[in-house]
Design a protein around this motif. Structure first.
Motif: not given
Length: 261
Positions: A7-27
């Motif tokens: 469950l922790r792994v899936f939650a971490a993956l979910g957060y990563l998917i949600l945050l990935l566009p913002g991280i890409l924009v920041a870079v």
């Protein structure tokens, strides 16, 4: 019961998917290149400097800020009395009133924008300040009503009753007792309705014109015509601003509680 490692792994993956566009924009916002390419050829703050020299975007930002302040003020002036009536008074049709006030949130903004255009254009209010204020208020007021209803419901009724026993009229008790105790909710409603108006794109596309445009619409036009990292720098600035504003709401009232959850 502690969550399992899966469950922790899936939650971490979910957060990563949600945050990935913002991280890409920041870079990309710190790219030294002339085009939106990933990975960037180098890093620089040149696009943040260029952002403030872009007259069209800055003018649209000022327009959106002024519009959002007007809409947030209007949403509070209309939403607070309606929310007080829903939360504190007993009358026939209260549920119907509550449903009507949040009904615009159910409809797609595309439908609302087209309907507003068809109604306002014959009246000469297309591409005008009154038209934009009306259009944005249509979706901002339901947020104000929902948040203020939660805020008023959280104030103990016994406080008003005590004021009545001491000679205060219902209106005076509401203004001197209930409203001050609901002030954090009012601030939260003002912040969120400001963000709702500032970020509104679809309805604005139907109501703006060549001489009056908002920042989201101008960003849409800029991205359609140009492919440089300036739009990423602007997007990142707006993300930071929105996060700070949501942090204010969380600090004052709790975001989930403010949204009535």
């Amino acid at each position: 019961m502690k969550p399992s490692w899966a469950l922790r792994v899936f939650a971490a993956l979910g957060y990563l998917i949600l945050l990935l566009p913002g991280i890409l924009v920041a870079v990309l916002s710190f790219s030294a290149g002339d085009f939106l390419t990933f990975p960037p050829p180098g890093f620089s703050t040149r696009w943040y400097a260029a952002l403030f020299s872009n007259q069209a975007l800055m003018s649209a930002m000022v327009t959106s800020a002024i519009l959002a302040v007007i809409v947030a003020t209007l949403a509070l002036l209309v939403g607070a009395p309606a929310a007080y009536a829903i939360a504190r008074l007993e009358f026939r049709g209260r549920a119907l009133l509550a449903g009507l006030l949040v009904a615009p949130l159910v409809l797609p903004t595309l439908v609302l924008g087209l309907a507003l255009l068809l109604v306002l254009q014959p009246l000469g209010l297309g591409a005008s300040w009154p038209g934009l204020v009306l259009g944005h208020s249509l979706i901002a007021i339901p947020f104000s009503v929902r948040i203020m209803t939660t805020a008023f419901s959280a104030v103990p009724r016994e406080l008003e009753a005590a004021a009545w026993t001491l000679g205060a009229t219902p209106l005076r008790a509401a203004l001197r007792i209930t409203l001050p105790n609901a002030a954090p909710g009012a601030i939260a409603a003002g912040v969120l309705t400001f963000l709702v108006s500032f970020d509104e794109t679809v309805i604005s596309l139907f109501l703006v014109g060549p001489r009056l445009t908002t920042l989201p619409v101008e960003m849409f036009r800029y991205a359609d015509q140009t492919a440089d990292p300036l739009i990423a720098a602007l997007s990142m600035s707006l993300i930071v601003f929105a996060v700070l504003m949501v942090g204010v709401v969380e600090r004052l009232m709790g975001f989930s509680r403010a949204m009535g959850k």
